[in-house]
Structure formats: structure tokens, C-alpha cells
Scaffold this motif. Structure first.
Motif, PDB file in Angstrom:
ATOM      1  N   GLY A 316       0.806  -1.206   0.000  1.00  0.00           N
ATOM      2  CA  GLY A 316       0.000   0.000   0.000  1.00  0.00           C
ATOM      3  C   GLY A 316       0.840   1.257   0.000  1.00  0.00           C
ATOM      4  N   LYS A 317       0.538   2.171   0.898  1.00  0.00           N
ATOM      5  CA  LYS A 317       1.233   3.458   0.956  1.00  0.00           C
ATOM      6  C   LYS A 317       2.734   3.293   1.145  1.00  0.00           C
ATOM      7  CE  LYS A 317      -2.802   5.568   3.185  1.00  0.00           C
ATOM      8  NZ  LYS A 317      -3.339   6.118   4.466  1.00  0.00           N
ATOM      9  N   ALA A 318       3.149   2.231   1.836  1.00  0.00           N
ATOM     10  CA  ALA A 318       4.576   2.037   2.127  1.00  0.00           C
ATOM     11  C   ALA A 318       5.375   1.621   0.905  1.00  0.00           C
ATOM     12  CB  ALA A 318       4.744   1.002   3.236  1.00  0.00           C
ATOM     13  N   ALA A 319       4.697   1.217  -0.179  1.00  0.00           N
ATOM     14  CA  ALA A 319       5.422   0.772  -1.377  1.00  0.00           C
ATOM     15  C   ALA A 319       6.258   1.883  -1.976  1.00  0.00           C
ATOM     16  CB  ALA A 319       4.433   0.229  -2.405  1.00  0.00           C
ATOM     17  N   GLY A 320       5.800   3.137  -1.844  1.00  0.00           N
ATOM     18  CA  GLY A 320       6.561   4.249  -2.389  1.00  0.00           C
ATOM     19  C   GLY A 320       7.920   4.388  -1.754  1.00  0.00           C
ATOM     20  N   GLN A 532      -2.351   0.243   4.576  1.00  0.00           N
ATOM     21  CA  GLN A 532      -1.081  -0.314   5.042  1.00  0.00           C
ATOM     22  C   GLN A 532      -1.199  -1.831   5.190  1.00  0.00           C
ATOM     23  OE1 GLN A 532       1.613   1.277   5.248  1.00  0.00           O
ATOM     24  NE2 GLN A 532       1.262   3.397   5.830  1.00  0.00           N
ATOM     25  N   CYS A 533      -0.110  -2.533   4.952  1.00  0.00           N
ATOM     26  CA  CYS A 533      -0.052  -3.967   5.239  1.00  0.00           C
ATOM     27  C   CYS A 533       0.023  -4.158   6.748  1.00  0.00           C
ATOM     28  CB  CYS A 533       1.166  -4.590   4.571  1.00  0.00           C
ATOM     29  SG  CYS A 533       1.350  -6.361   4.878  1.00  0.00           S
ATOM     30  N   HIS A 534      -0.801  -5.040   7.291  1.00  0.00           N
ATOM     31  CA  HIS A 534      -0.785  -5.343   8.714  1.00  0.00           C
ATOM     32  C   HIS A 534      -0.143  -6.711   8.955  1.00  0.00           C
ATOM     33  CE1 HIS A 534      -4.222  -2.472  10.214  1.00  0.00           C
ATOM     34  NE2 HIS A 534      -3.251  -1.839   9.569  1.00  0.00           N
ATOM     35  N   ILE A 535       0.789  -6.749   9.905  1.00  0.00           N
ATOM     36  CA  ILE A 535       1.393  -8.002  10.334  1.00  0.00           C
ATOM     37  C   ILE A 535       0.861  -8.287  11.725  1.00  0.00           C
ATOM     38  CG2 ILE A 535       3.524  -9.279  10.700  1.00  0.00           C
ATOM     39  CD1 ILE A 535       3.637  -6.060   8.739  1.00  0.00           C
ATOM     40  N   CYS A 536       0.245  -9.446  11.897  1.00  0.00           N
ATOM     41  CA  CYS A 536      -0.562  -9.713  13.082  1.00  0.00           C
ATOM     42  C   CYS A 536      -0.120 -10.994  13.783  1.00  0.00           C
ATOM     43  CB  CYS A 536      -2.030  -9.873  12.693  1.00  0.00           C
ATOM     44  SG  CYS A 536      -2.717  -8.549  11.681  1.00  0.00           S
ATOM     45  N   ILE A 563      -2.155  -9.254   6.628  1.00  0.00           N
ATOM     46  CA  ILE A 563      -3.312  -8.689   5.940  1.00  0.00           C
ATOM     47  C   ILE A 563      -2.756  -7.721   4.889  1.00  0.00           C
ATOM     48  CG2 ILE A 563      -5.453  -7.402   6.156  1.00  0.00           C
ATOM     49  CD1 ILE A 563      -5.549  -9.937   7.782  1.00  0.00           C
ATOM     50  N   PRO A 564      -2.795  -8.077   3.605  1.00  0.00           N
ATOM     51  CA  PRO A 564      -2.249  -7.175   2.580  1.00  0.00           C
ATOM     52  C   PRO A 564      -2.957  -5.823   2.586  1.00  0.00           C
ATOM     53  CG  PRO A 564      -2.596  -9.373   1.691  1.00  0.00           C
ATOM     54  CD  PRO A 564      -3.259  -9.340   3.038  1.00  0.00           C
ATOM     55  N   ALA A 565      -2.270  -4.807   2.147  1.00  0.00           N
ATOM     56  CA  ALA A 565      -2.829  -3.452   2.142  1.00  0.00           C
ATOM     57  C   ALA A 565      -4.055  -3.337   1.240  1.00  0.00           C
ATOM     58  CB  ALA A 565      -1.762  -2.449   1.699  1.00  0.00           C
ATOM     59  N   ALA A 566      -4.164  -4.219   0.237  1.00  0.00           N
ATOM     60  CA  ALA A 566      -5.324  -4.181  -0.652  1.00  0.00           C
ATOM     61  C   ALA A 566      -6.619  -4.539   0.062  1.00  0.00           C
ATOM     62  CB  ALA A 566      -5.103  -5.129  -1.843  1.00  0.00           C
ATOM     63  N   CYS A 591       5.892   8.000   7.636  1.00  0.00           N
ATOM     64  CA  CYS A 591       7.025   7.460   6.886  1.00  0.00           C
ATOM     65  C   CYS A 591       6.685   7.200   5.429  1.00  0.00           C
ATOM     66  CB  CYS A 591       7.508   6.162   7.538  1.00  0.00           C
ATOM     67  SG  CYS A 591       8.254   6.417   9.157  1.00  0.00           S
ATOM     68  N   CYS A 592       5.480   7.480   5.048  1.00  0.00           N
ATOM     69  CA  CYS A 592       5.043   7.152   3.686  1.00  0.00           C
ATOM     70  C   CYS A 592       4.853   8.393   2.846  1.00  0.00           C
ATOM     71  CB  CYS A 592       3.739   6.363   3.741  1.00  0.00           C
ATOM     72  SG  CYS A 592       3.906   4.853   4.683  1.00  0.00           S
TER      73      CYS A 592
END
Length: 592
Positions: A316-320, A532-536, A563-566, A591-592
């Protein structure tokens, strides 16, 4: 020389060929992702799909057992009376001497751990005057160019790509059955891994990204005598479907001198003959695979295929900012009935960029998943620390075996379940014994500057590398005294409440580009990804059902899932009898 089977037997079983019974209600060491497309098994089925072809390219990652693969596939073609001419792409490599000169600056001599990332491409390792000489012969039924980098030959015809998991590569490395790219010499283990990490894997990953869009078949080569495979379009479609729902990477486990027994006792399926389990690579994406299940067969590929397919849907936003680098890792450090980790720190951002070629540094946290009453964490300096005196004491320990009075210099804090200790770059730290630490960190994972290791040897009876000079180029001696409990131990903040539940923010340090939330609930929590991608991970409770759209996934205590950002929204339902605590980490918005 040990066989691969002997090395692997003491570490972790090989991924099975087929799936076992449905998920049982405890931590699953082989999580799978079900695909609607077929995963096929065996050389003969692959051979049959290729019988009408004239020219074939078989490429693959470093660590493939090429001679065995070729022999097995040739045996199948023989059965169909197919005349095959094989062309080895290695014949177009530059000489080992030329390659060694090319990468010498990246290997830092005989340093056992650290080099600098090679920034070139796979084509740099090949003689571009030799590549065009690999021309198919029209008089032969079938021509196959094969080997790591074979797609550089640009033959017309189907492309087959062989992938092999990083843990399997390391078993083969320890068994001395593979060598580095373009090398005739089988290096000692630490030098081979350093070469893989800083040279081979960066260029092979770039090549893999290019090949993904054109491959016609993907092969899981880790079971060299019983491969599994998928058609290329089916594989790409499966990757696309993974962006729409939760999934787990396949963890793998390693023993260590300070390792413990918490995982060994609780994670069913781990070999009990292993001395201990120090680490679990829960989600260290440069090292993890994802396991696809189609029909009854399993196929493992590297995690980075997902990023190469669509980094925006994943990050998601962090890909940039992070591109194809997954920014956050989860791993376990198990010191139950074990020992203290080394007194250590990690490099500052400019240092890791200038010296090692990484784009961001190793900022860590320790989340205490479980602990004994006597468990501690070493973190930050004492108020009166004298850097010169501390360095001299470290040198005395290293050179003369003089025990370091650690607590004279480094603070020791009691550990409690669900504490979050903050370890930004340059912070002196170590987990004490009898902790089960969930390490929530930025992804770089080998850049540990050990200063003191309690005068221990490793499991092979060798001294562990000590990096006092690197450490003193990075230590923050201002992280001392009252600053430590105020700024390096997270103080949870209540953010919202609902009947039977609440969400806490576990603030991280200003140096951390990621943050951590904890959802505590009796029934369910509705969570939005906000791009955002969530790591859980479920850190308290038995299991949860995660609902995305019409789909539902079940995750057990201590299992890491993404959980992918999509995915815009997911609902987590408590399926246990006690309150559920779910930890969620993601990149900070700033940070994005």
C-alpha cells in the motif's frame, strides 16, 4: 562431508509433498494457501507437457541441484524416445577469477559476517560474447538451455523456473553440495552465506523479478526426486488472489547457543531431537517461503514473488518508500531454560547504508510473549557509564577472557508478559534467559554487533564473532539513566473502546518507522488497514477467525499472519474461551 538429508534431519523436516489432515487447533509449522489451480507432481507430468516443444529454457535460483534435475528430466524424455541436447548456461559465465575480481569489494575479505551489497545485475557475471554462441541445433528433437541465469540466452520457447527455499539452500550449503554463483570453490559456511547474502541473492532476486512475467512453469525443486510444479498463468493468478485475504508465510527454526525449549514444547511437529530452538523465522521475508496447496500437492516459492507481482497491493502506501523490500519482520527469540543473548547493538541508518549497502537499518523491539518470573531484559546504559572504561572492559573480555560486569554498564529491567521494549539503532541491549520474545523489527536481520557474549563458544565449539569497533561507531551513549525507562519501554495508550473490547497503541521510538497496536476483546474487533499492510499475531487466547469479505481464515495462538494493504477491512473474531489479545504492526503514516 555430510549428506543433505543428514543435515536437514537435525534441523527441520523437508516440506512434505502433499498436504496433511485439516488444520489442528495448535500452531501449524507448515501453513498453506489454497489455490483453485492445479499443483502437479513429478518429472513425468512436466515432461509430458513439454513433448511438443522444440526449444526450452530452464532457469532457477542459486542452490538448485542442477545435475540431479537434469538427470531426472532426461530419464523421462528417454522414455518417450525424445532426443535432447542440453546447453549449460554456465559455459557462458566469466571465469571464477574475473568474478572474484568483480565482487571483491563487496566481500570485505575474510570477515565472517559483513560485506556490502552488490548493486549490479546477473548479466555482469556472464561473458556477453559467449552468450550468443548458445544456438539451438535444428537436427535435434529438443534443445534445452539450463542453469541459473538461463533466461539471459533469450531463446524462443517456454521458460521454466526452479525455485528453492532459503532454508533448504542453507542445508545444502552445510552439506557442501552447492557453490556460489560462478564459483568453482565450495566456500566455508560463513563465507558462502556472506557471498549469498551480499552478492548472489541481490542479483538473482532482480533476475527473478524479470522472469516472473514470462515464466511458463514454476517448479518447487527442494524435493529433488519428486518435484511439484504449476503453470505460469495459474501461479500468477494465485499470487493475485493472495492480495485479497490473510495468509501466513512458512516459518523455519534454528538452534543457537542461547536457545530454549518454549517452542520445542508447544509447537507440535518440531523434531524433538534438536538440542533447542533459538529462533523462528516467522516472517523474515528475504528468507521465508509461501506454500501453495492445489489439489493435494504442495508447492513452495519465495515470499518475494508477491512483491515482484504487485508491491502496491501488498504494501500500500509504504510501497513508495520500500519498493520491493518488505519493511517489517516478526521472529521469535526463545531463551526458556536457555541463556542470555549477547550484549549487542545495531547500526545507525547512515552507517548501514555506507558500509553494507542496505537502504534502511535494523531497528528492533522486544515484545514479551511469555516469560518466567526471573526473566530480564538488558537495555540502555547506566547513568554514570564511561565509554572508554566500557570499551576497555569489553576488550579485556575478548582478548583475555575476563568476565564483564555487565550491570555496571548496562541497565537490567524485569520482563513481564506483554511488555514492549524499544531498541532503536545504536541501543545497547540483550534478552535475558527465560524469555519468549516476539521480535517486531524492521526487516534487516544479520547486522548485529556483538560486544560481549558471556565468554561462550557456539554450538560447533567456535568463538562467535565479536564486533566491538563496529559497535562503538554506532552506540548511543546518551540512551542512559532515566531516558531508558521513559523512552525505551513502551507505555500503552488507550485509543478506543467498545463493549467487551479496546484498542491500545504501544508507541515506538521516534527512530522506528513502524508502530504497534494491541486489540483486546472478548468477541470481535473490526480493523481497518488504511492502506497499510498489517502483520498480526494472537499473543493471548487460543484462536481467532479472520473474516475478509465472504472468506474466513483461522489462526492459532503465536501464529504470524499478514493482511495485505489491498484489504480495506477485516474482522477478527475470538473463537477461544478467554479474552483475545491481537498485536498488529504496520508502517507509520509519517514514513510514507
Amino acid at each position: 562431508m555430510e549428506s543433505i538429508q543428514a543435515v536437514r534431519k537435525t534441523l527441520q523436516p523437508l516440506l512434505p509433498l502433499t498436504s496433511s489432515s485439516p488444520s489442528l487447533p495448535f500452531y501449524n509449522i507448515v501453513p498453506t494457501f489454497s489455490t483453485q489451480y492445479a499443483v502437479q507432481s513429478g518429472y513425468d507430468s512436466l515432461c509430458q507437457s513439454l513433448l511438443s516443444e522444440k526449444n526450452i529454457t530452464i532457469d532457477g535460483f542459486g542452490g538448485v541441484l542442477w545435475d540431479s534435475f537434469r538427470m531426472n528430466l532426461q530419464r523421462c524424455f528417454d522414455g518417450y524416445r525424445k532426443k535432447v541436447l542440453w546447453y549449460n548456461i554456465d559455459s557462458s559465465l566469466k571465469s571464477p577469477e574475473e568474478i572474484n575480481e568483480l565482487i571483491a569489494a563487496n566481500l570485505n575479505g575474510n570477515d565472517p559476517v559483513f560485506g556490502k551489497q552488490y548493486t549490479g545485475n546477473l548479466i555482469d557475471f556472464f561473458d556477453q560474447e559467449k552468450l550468443p554462441l548458445l544456438i539451438p541445433n535444428d537436427d535435434i528433437d529438443l534443445h534445452i538451455v539450463y542453469g541459473t541465469g538461463a533466461a539471459l540466452s533469450n531463446w524462443q520457447g517456454p521458460v521454466i523456473y526452479l525455485d528453492v527455499p532459503k532454508n533448504e539452500i542453507q542445508y545444502r550449503m552445510r552439506a557442501k553440495s552447492i557453490a556460489n554463483l560462478g564459483s568453482e570453490e565450495v566456500l566455508e559456511n560463513t563465507q558462502m552465506y556472506k557471498r549469498f547474502y551480499f552478492v548472489d541473492w541481490p542479483v538473482l532476486n532482480k533476475h527473478k523479478e524479470v522472469v516472473l512475467s514470462k515464466l511458463n512453469y514454476i517448479v518447487d525443486e527442494q524435493r529433488i526426486d519428486e518435484i511439484t510444479w504449476m503453470k505460469g498463468d495459474d501461479f500468477r493468478n494465485t499470487l493475485d488472489s493472495m492480495f485479497e485475504q490473510p495468509f501466513r508465510a512458512k516459518p523455519w527454526f534454528e538452534a543457537g547457543i542461547w536457545g530454549g525449549n518454549w517452542m520445542k514444547e508447544r509447537f507440535k511437529g518440531l523434531p524433538q531431537e534438536e538440542i533447542n530452538y533459538a529462533w523462528s523465522f516467522e516472517l523474515i521475508t528475504p528468507e521465508n517461503g509461501i506454500v501453495l496447496q492445489g489439489n493435494k500437492y504442495l508447492l513452495e516459492v519465495s515470499f518475494d514473488f508477491l512483491l515482484f507481482r504487485n508491491n502496491y497491493k501488498m504494501l500500500g502506501k509504504a510501497a513508495g518508500r520500500f519498493g520491493n523490500e518488505f519493511p517489517i519482520r516478526f521472529d521469535f527469540l526463545d531463551t526458556y531454560d536457555g541463556g542470555n543473548l549477547s550484549i549487542q547493538c545495531h547500526p545507525r541508518t547512515t552507517y548501514i547504508q555506507e558500509h553494507f549497502g542496505e537502504t534502511f537499518t535494523q531497528d528492533e523491539t522486544y515484545y514479551i510473549l511469555d516469560c518466567e518470573p526471573d526473566a530480564d531484559v538488558y537495555l540502555g546504559f547506566q547513568e554514570d557509564v564511561n565509554p572508554n572504561e566500557f570499551k576497555q572492559a569489553l576488550l579485556e573480555a575478548q582478548n583475555n577472557g575476563v568476565e564483564l560486569p555487565v550491570e555496571k554498564y548496562v541497565q537490567k529491567h524485569k520482563a513481564h508478559k506483554h511488555d514492549l521494549f524499544l531498541i532503536p539503532n545504536g541501543t545497547v541491549h540483550a534478552s535475558g534467559k527465560n524469555n519468549m520474545v516476539l521480535e517486531i523489527s524492521s526487516t534487516p536481520y544479520i547486522f548485529t554487533f556483538k560486544m560481549y557474549d558471556w565468554l561462550r563458544l557456539d554450538l560447533n565449539g567456535n568463538p562467535r564473532p565479536i564486533n566491538i569497533e563496529h559497535a562503538f561507531n554506532n552506540l548511543h551513549f546518551e540512551y542512559k539513566g532515566d531516558y531508558v525507562p521513559e523512552n525505551l519501554i513502551s507505555h500503552p495508550k488507550l485509543m478506543k473502546e467498545w463493549p467487551g473490547g479496546r484498542m491500545l497503541k504501544l508507541p515506538t521510538h521516534q527512530e522506528h518507522f513502524y508502530t504497534v497496536d494491541r486489540y483486546e476483546f472478548d468477541d470481535e474487533a473490526i480493523i481497518y488497514t488504511d492502506g497499510q499492510c498489517h502483520i498480526c499475531m494472537l499473543v493471548e487466547g487460543q484462536s481467532v477467525d479472520v473474516k475478509v469479505g465472504t472468506g474466513n481464515s483461522v489462526f492459532q495462538y503465536a501464529e504470524t499472519f499478514l493482511i495485505p494493504a489491498a484489504v480495506e477491512q477485516y474482522t477478527v473474531r475470538n473463537s477461544g474461551t478467554q479474552k483475545a489479545f491481537l498485536v498488529v504492526a504496520y508502517v507509520k503514516e509519517i514514513c510514507c
